[in-house]
Design an enzyme around this catalytic site. Structure first.
Site, short mmCIF file in Angstrom:
data_model
loop_
_atom_site.label_atom_id
_atom_site.label_comp_id
_atom_site.label_asym_id
_atom_site.label_seq_id
_atom_site.Cartn_x
_atom_site.Cartn_y
_atom_site.Cartn_z
CG HIS A 101 -18.94 101.80 93.76
ND1 HIS A 101 -20.04 101.64 94.57
CD2 HIS A 101 -18.15 100.70 93.98
CE1 HIS A 101 -19.94 100.50 95.23
NE2 HIS A 101 -18.79 99.92 94.89
N GLY A 187 -26.48 104.97 105.53
CA GLY A 187 -27.34 104.94 104.35
C GLY A 187 -26.94 103.92 103.32
#
Length: 237
Positions: A101, A187
């Site tokens: 990202h 996570g």
């Protein structure tokens, strides 16, 4: 075993960085006039670059001096694709990780998506906070009529209305997914496209996966092992 680790915001939480979708996260606070889903778009960068850059500036300076935590250190010699844009895997010494990202400490020239462009260090330190809006536009080389392709600077971050390209190493990320013998998700809430892509590839190829999360969501896949713990607990277990 060739293991691929796909990490999300939960890995950086121990470094004091908001998980973005939590109560104090940046995806919930937004700005005074816009939601985060409106702010973090190419459309906002083009139509209201001052507001866009102020939001990213505050978001970046809140953790630009934060350092990697033991989980990043543990992952530093491993095969990692991260959704995080904080750059902490690099600070921990991982030379081969993919920041799918982007990284908020880097910029590119404004360009048409899909074009090949270079990345540069972001000039956030050059910003004069006493005249924040004007300084940001000047530092990012954005004239009054808006960003100019090939001239203005844009944060190296994948925005909501953009798509994965090889600027974000998507082909290499997919190659690593297909060649993995095991995929461990750490996570992550499975709320972004990259995790769904990896899950689909795992299902197609019967790749065993593991999910490290204190409150994991149930996945519709039989070959899953759940570790109901934080990433920090997982690496010390």
């Amino acid at each position: 075993m060739k293991t691929l680790y796909i990490t999300g915001a939960g890995v950086s939480a121990q470094s004091g960085i908001p998980t973005f979708r939590g109560e104090d996260g940046f995806w919930t606070i937004g700005s005074a006039n816009y939601t985060p889903q409106e702010m973090a778009t190419r459309a906002m960068y083009k139509s209201n670059p001052g507001e866009f850059l102020k939001w990213y500036y505050h978001r970046f300076v809140s953790y630009r001096n934060h350092g990697p935590n033991p989980v990043h250190q543990w992952l530093s010699d491993k095969n990692v694709i991260t959704q995080n844009i904080d750059g902490l895997d690099g600070k921990a010494g991982n030379k081969q990780y993919i920041a799918v990202h982007g990284r908020v400490d880097q910029v590119t020239l404004f360009h048409t998506q899909g074009e090949s462009v270079e990345r540069y260090s972001a000039p956030w330190d050059d910003v004069d906070e006493s005249q924040l809006a004007e300084s940001l536009l000047a530092v990012f080389k954005i004239p009054k009529n808006g960003p100019q392709k090939g001239h203005s600077l844009k944060p190296y971050v994948l925005l909501f209305d953009e798509y994965y390209t090889d600027l974000y190493q998507i082909s290499e990320a997919q190659r690593r997914m297909y060649s993995a013998e095991r995929i461990i998700f750490m996570g992550t809430s499975f709320s972004v496209n990259i995790t769904q892509m990896a899950l689909d590839i795992a299902r197609q190829n019967n790749i065993p996966i593991e999910v490290v999360d204190p409150n994991p969501i149930h996945l519709l896949y039989s070959n899953v092992t759940y570790h109901r713990m934080t990433a920090a607990e997982y690496i010390s277990d």
